[in-house]
Design a protein around this motif. Sequence first.
Motif, PDB file in Angstrom:
ATOM      1  N   LYS A   1       0.847  -1.200   0.000  1.00  0.00           N
ATOM      2  CA  LYS A   1       0.000   0.000   0.000  1.00  0.00           C
ATOM      3  C   LYS A   1       0.869   1.231   0.000  1.00  0.00           C
ATOM      4  O   LYS A   1       1.809   1.311   0.798  1.00  0.00           O
ATOM      5  N   ASP A   2       0.559   2.180  -0.881  1.00  0.00           N
ATOM      6  CA  ASP A   2       1.277   3.451  -0.853  1.00  0.00           C
ATOM      7  C   ASP A   2       0.701   4.264   0.312  1.00  0.00           C
ATOM      8  O   ASP A   2      -0.378   4.859   0.212  1.00  0.00           O
TER       9      ASP A   2
ATOM     10  N   GLU B   1       4.861  -4.750  -5.806  1.00  0.00           N
ATOM     11  CA  GLU B   1       6.111  -4.544  -5.064  1.00  0.00           C
ATOM     12  C   GLU B   1       7.168  -5.511  -5.611  1.00  0.00           C
ATOM     13  O   GLU B   1       6.872  -6.329  -6.492  1.00  0.00           O
TER      14      GLU B   1
ATOM     15  N   LYS C   1      17.968 -10.108   8.648  1.00  0.00           N
ATOM     16  CA  LYS C   1      18.262  -9.722   7.259  1.00  0.00           C
ATOM     17  C   LYS C   1      19.463  -8.775   7.134  1.00  0.00           C
ATOM     18  O   LYS C   1      20.050  -8.647   6.078  1.00  0.00           O
TER      19      LYS C   1
ATOM     20  N   ILE D   1      17.487   1.653   4.233  1.00  0.00           N
ATOM     21  CA  ILE D   1      16.897   2.456   5.326  1.00  0.00           C
ATOM     22  C   ILE D   1      16.793   3.942   4.983  1.00  0.00           C
ATOM     23  O   ILE D   1      16.220   4.705   5.737  1.00  0.00           O
TER      24      ILE D   1
ATOM     25  N   GLY E   1      11.217   5.169   1.954  1.00  0.00           N
ATOM     26  CA  GLY E   1       9.907   5.478   2.516  1.00  0.00           C
ATOM     27  C   GLY E   1       9.146   6.566   1.782  1.00  0.00           C
ATOM     28  O   GLY E   1       7.988   6.831   2.088  1.00  0.00           O
TER      29      GLY E   1
ATOM     30  N   GLU F   1      14.649   5.293  -3.203  1.00  0.00           N
ATOM     31  CA  GLU F   1      15.635   4.196  -3.222  1.00  0.00           C
ATOM     32  C   GLU F   1      16.364   4.163  -4.567  1.00  0.00           C
ATOM     33  O   GLU F   1      17.582   4.072  -4.627  1.00  0.00           O
TER      34      GLU F   1
ATOM     35  N   PHE G   1       6.454  -0.462  -6.476  1.00  0.00           N
ATOM     36  CA  PHE G   1       7.483  -0.332  -5.444  1.00  0.00           C
ATOM     37  C   PHE G   1       8.680  -1.199  -5.820  1.00  0.00           C
ATOM     38  O   PHE G   1       8.520  -2.198  -6.531  1.00  0.00           O
TER      39      PHE G   1
ATOM     40  N   LEU H   1      17.883   1.645  15.478  1.00  0.00           N
ATOM     41  CA  LEU H   1      18.296   0.327  14.966  1.00  0.00           C
ATOM     42  C   LEU H   1      18.758  -0.568  16.115  1.00  0.00           C
ATOM     43  O   LEU H   1      18.522  -1.773  16.110  1.00  0.00           O
TER      44      LEU H   1
ATOM     45  N   ARG I   1       7.634  -0.309  12.945  1.00  0.00           N
ATOM     46  CA  ARG I   1       7.855  -1.036  11.684  1.00  0.00           C
ATOM     47  C   ARG I   1       8.199  -0.051  10.560  1.00  0.00           C
ATOM     48  O   ARG I   1       9.057  -0.298   9.743  1.00  0.00           O
ATOM     49  N   HIS I   2       7.483   1.066  10.489  1.00  0.00           N
ATOM     50  CA  HIS I   2       7.778   2.079   9.465  1.00  0.00           C
ATOM     51  C   HIS I   2       8.190   3.384  10.119  1.00  0.00           C
ATOM     52  O   HIS I   2       7.507   3.873  11.019  1.00  0.00           O
TER      53      HIS I   2
ATOM     54  N   GLU J   1       5.701  15.144  -1.185  1.00  0.00           N
ATOM     55  CA  GLU J   1       6.579  13.969  -1.224  1.00  0.00           C
ATOM     56  C   GLU J   1       7.682  14.089  -2.287  1.00  0.00           C
ATOM     57  O   GLU J   1       8.856  13.822  -2.019  1.00  0.00           O
TER      58      GLU J   1
HETATM   59  C1  UD1 Z   1      12.630   0.313   5.684  1.00  0.00           C
HETATM   60  C2  UD1 Z   1      12.707   1.241   6.895  1.00  0.00           C
HETATM   61  C3  UD1 Z   1      11.318   1.666   7.345  1.00  0.00           C
HETATM   62  C4  UD1 Z   1      10.616   2.357   6.158  1.00  0.00           C
HETATM   63  C5  UD1 Z   1      10.552   1.390   4.977  1.00  0.00           C
HETATM   64  C6  UD1 Z   1       9.953   2.088   3.758  1.00  0.00           C
HETATM   65  C7  UD1 Z   1      14.284   1.136   8.735  1.00  0.00           C
HETATM   66  C8  UD1 Z   1      14.854   0.335   9.850  1.00  0.00           C
HETATM   67  N1  UD1 Z   1      13.352   0.546   7.998  1.00  0.00           N
HETATM   68  O1  UD1 Z   1      12.029  -0.886   6.144  1.00  0.00           O
HETATM   69  O2  UD1 Z   1      11.416   2.562   8.415  1.00  0.00           O
HETATM   70  O3  UD1 Z   1       9.306   2.734   6.535  1.00  0.00           O
HETATM   71  O4  UD1 Z   1      11.893   0.953   4.635  1.00  0.00           O
HETATM   72  O5  UD1 Z   1      10.318   1.531   2.568  1.00  0.00           O
HETATM   73  O6  UD1 Z   1      14.653   2.271   8.551  1.00  0.00           O
HETATM   74  N2  UD1 Z   1       6.145   2.408   1.201  1.00  0.00           N
HETATM   75  C9  UD1 Z   1       5.361   3.497   0.902  1.00  0.00           C
HETATM   76  N3  UD1 Z   1       5.842   4.464   0.076  1.00  0.00           N
HETATM   77  C10 UD1 Z   1       7.092   4.408  -0.464  1.00  0.00           C
HETATM   78  C11 UD1 Z   1       7.911   3.290  -0.161  1.00  0.00           C
HETATM   79  C12 UD1 Z   1       7.412   2.307   0.681  1.00  0.00           C
HETATM   80  O7  UD1 Z   1       4.252   3.579   1.370  1.00  0.00           O
HETATM   81  O8  UD1 Z   1       7.484   5.288  -1.218  1.00  0.00           O
HETATM   82  C13 UD1 Z   1       5.628   1.351   2.071  1.00  0.00           C
HETATM   83  C14 UD1 Z   1       4.715   0.406   1.277  1.00  0.00           C
HETATM   84  O9  UD1 Z   1       3.666   0.007   2.105  1.00  0.00           O
HETATM   85  C15 UD1 Z   1       5.637  -0.770   1.003  1.00  0.00           C
HETATM   86  C16 UD1 Z   1       6.533  -0.764   2.227  1.00  0.00           C
HETATM   87  O10 UD1 Z   1       6.699   0.598   2.601  1.00  0.00           O
HETATM   88  O11 UD1 Z   1       4.911  -1.967   0.873  1.00  0.00           O
HETATM   89  C17 UD1 Z   1       7.877  -1.352   1.938  1.00  0.00           C
HETATM   90  O12 UD1 Z   1       8.584  -1.419   3.097  1.00  0.00           O
HETATM   91  P1  UD1 Z   1       9.882  -2.337   3.172  1.00  0.00           P
HETATM   92  O13 UD1 Z   1      10.843  -1.929   2.112  1.00  0.00           O
HETATM   93  O14 UD1 Z   1       9.531  -3.771   3.262  1.00  0.00           O
HETATM   94  O15 UD1 Z   1      10.442  -1.876   4.594  1.00  0.00           O
HETATM   95  P2  UD1 Z   1      11.865  -2.173   5.202  1.00  0.00           P
HETATM   96  O16 UD1 Z   1      12.898  -2.179   4.143  1.00  0.00           O
HETATM   97  O17 UD1 Z   1      11.794  -3.353   6.109  1.00  0.00           O
END
Ligand code: UD1
Length: 462
Positions: free
Chosen positions: A71-72, A83, A173, A234, A237, A242, A301, A345, A353-354, A425
């Motif tokens: 989900k965005d 994704e 990981k 990291i 978001g 990225e 994503f 960390l 989590r986010h 954003e």
């Molecule tokens: C890392 C970060 C986390 C961040 C996440 C976002 C750390 C320790 N972890 O976690 O804080 O929130 O990346 O990618 O710093 N998403 C969006 N918009 C975006 C990109 C991602 O909403 O532009 C959301 C989506 O729901 C997507 C999820 O983030 O599904 C992906 O997260 P993921 O890459 O799995 O998180 P981590 O790499 O574990």
Amino acid sequence: MASSPSALSLTETSSLLALSLACFAIITNTFHGDGAPLVASLAFSGIAFAGSYSMIRWLGPAFMKAGLKGKDLSKVHKKEIPETMGAVCAVVYLLVITIFIPFPFYKDIVAATSGGGNRDVVMETIEHVQTGRFLHRFPHSKLASYLSAILTIQSISILGIGDDLFDIRWRHKFFIPGIASIPLLIVYFVDFGVTHIVVPIPLRPYLGDLLQLGFLYYVYMFAIAIFCPNSINILAGINGIEVSQSLVIAFLLVVNDCYYLLAPYPHPATDSHLFSLYMLLPFIGVSLALLVHNWYPSKVFVGDTYCYFAGMVFAVVGILGHFSKTLLLLFIPQIFNFVYSAPQLFRLVPCPRHRMPRFNARTALMESSVTEWQHPPKKPIAMLLKLLHRLHLLRVTENEEGTIIESSNFTMLNLWLVWFGPKREDRLAIEILVMQVLVGLAGLFIRHNFALLLFESDNVGV
Ligand code: UD1
Ligand code: MG
């Protein structure tokens, strides 16, 4: 009839087809000549762009169906989109870089076999020992480096896809890239094996000209292989960040490579920087294709696969190209974000989590996100947080009794919003990228102007 969102438009199809055909024509004509492998690499990168662009579009619905979607979170309507699209890039990249293997070695293959096959080479080698005549030998160590680079990038892509499928815990990981780097380090050990560093002039009276690090040098390279992928993952978001931060690093590395290749004399590091270009150009091709789809407002994503894959491409070129210190200069924003993130960390401060910036649906702007303290922080931590707040390095909220109830998350994106206030954003992403380009160019400037003062030579190895 409306076309499906996964279909390419007529303009897109014809442009991609024209690009692929032009690149294909270039490749079939570039086996000869001195710069031929580089021209072929550029053409392969064009094909990598076209391949990734169309496959990302075609495979989107299949990925959603397989559950690879997210989900965005920073939009009014939190739509689900595909994704793990970095996996498509990694696969296209690996295919292209594998097909490319014969190109940089074409001249060596022709010279070493000289039309007679391997047996002649062995016989000529004996004759060479007796007569002392020059004999061209195939550069096995160069091929081994190239193959180990491919193996390491392949391993990290598989492990990254595993992470995207099973959402592996952070403490596990974190070390994944270390495992993938083993083939690289083995080839480094067998073929290169240099484990000393050149000591800067002011420290030479105490440490000597060269400092032998031995085993620690492998720990250092192992740490780079772990750091590069995780640090990209990291600094994430917001839409596009990225891929675009990886593209900035890749372009700056290409600028650095060109500096050596365009030197007025044949530079001793030419081969390392050609190797770097062969690895980076197709990476730029697949990443640009992904960025078109991942930039604000994202249609896909990238997944952790992309962050690991990108970080490992950089670690590979930095380690095997012997310029890991220069590489780290281009990672300054990521190093800052990593150090700044450390309290969360390492769980000194709660880590949700986010940690991505918070989307304010009323203003449609991004604001710094916060962590709520369920239990008040211990006294020394509370004092430290308040000090950081006073230094404008954090934002904390206290209740009437002066107890901290929430603090902004420890990421560079949140800090930027604390400093410069809420913003859209894509605007936030652009500002971070501009800062990254400026810091990276300053890093390269320092590297090429002050290395001479500190090390007496511009070719300081790592
Ligand atoms: C890392 C970060 C986390 C961040 C996440 C976002 C750390 C320790 N972890 O976690 O804080 O929130 O990346 O990618 O710093 N998403 C969006 N918009 C975006 C990109 C991602 O909403 O532009 C959301 C989506 O729901 C997507 C999820 O983030 O599904 C992906 O997260 P993921 O890459 O799995 O998180 P981590 O790499 O574990
Ligand atoms: Mg991630």
